[in-house]
Design a protein around this motif. Sequence first.
Motif, PDB file in Angstrom:
ATOM      1  N   PHE A   1      71.098  -1.402   4.667  1.00  0.00           N
ATOM      2  CA  PHE A   1      69.962  -1.823   5.485  1.00  0.00           C
ATOM      3  C   PHE A   1      68.972  -2.573   4.605  1.00  0.00           C
ATOM      4  CE2 PHE A   1      65.851  -0.639   7.637  1.00  0.00           C
ATOM      5  CZ  PHE A   1      66.000  -1.531   8.685  1.00  0.00           C
ATOM      6  N   GLU A   2      68.659  -3.806   4.968  1.00  0.00           N
ATOM      7  CA  GLU A   2      67.920  -4.698   4.075  1.00  0.00           C
ATOM      8  C   GLU A   2      66.549  -4.183   3.655  1.00  0.00           C
ATOM      9  OE1 GLU A   2      66.275  -7.970   7.252  1.00  0.00           O
ATOM     10  OE2 GLU A   2      68.418  -7.950   6.791  1.00  0.00           O
ATOM     11  N   LEU A   3      65.955  -3.325   4.449  1.00  0.00           N
ATOM     12  CA  LEU A   3      64.646  -2.780   4.102  1.00  0.00           C
ATOM     13  C   LEU A   3      64.712  -1.873   2.869  1.00  0.00           C
ATOM     14  CD1 LEU A   3      61.680  -2.705   5.136  1.00  0.00           C
ATOM     15  CD2 LEU A   3      62.319  -0.647   6.410  1.00  0.00           C
TER      16      LEU A   3
END
Length: 180
Positions: A89-91
Amino acid sequence: MTPDSLVFQQLTSPGDASPELRRALAECWVEVTNAGGAAGFPFPPVDAATVTPTLDRIVDQLAPDTNRILTATVNGELAGWLNVRRDRFELIAHWGTLHHVQTRTALRGLGIGRALMEEVRRVARDEMGLEQLHLAARGGVGLEDFYGQLGWKEIGRWPAALRLSAGDDRDEILMLLAPL
């Protein structure tokens, strides 16, 4: 002092873990747990039948970018291992989490744990592109001191989060290593 024959190996796909290596990983996990180690099974005694399904799930999910096992061997025998994972997840993809950090009990005090932690730091930074590592450690056994000597910082605690037995509640200590 780390033994001269210390060798690291990364497992990055399920095929990297031979049946012999899986057996050695499980044996180490059983030994560490039954000696009171905080490596994922809080209620000793455990045996290979208890540990193997969890180990198999970890191995089956190995992937170079997201999930690796790092082993340390001495004279061809498994001395310790750990699992490093990251979420895609890019966050939160810039950090990873260490799980199941352990060394064989007969080899403690030789610097193997320290060397394993230094190598995973290098792997996480240089090969996985991570910027920081997280881990959760069981309170009451001195792990925060061990990790603190390696540059990890305590960033929080969940008081009495871990109930090992009636009257034996331990803090879960959240730790961070950044920058790598």
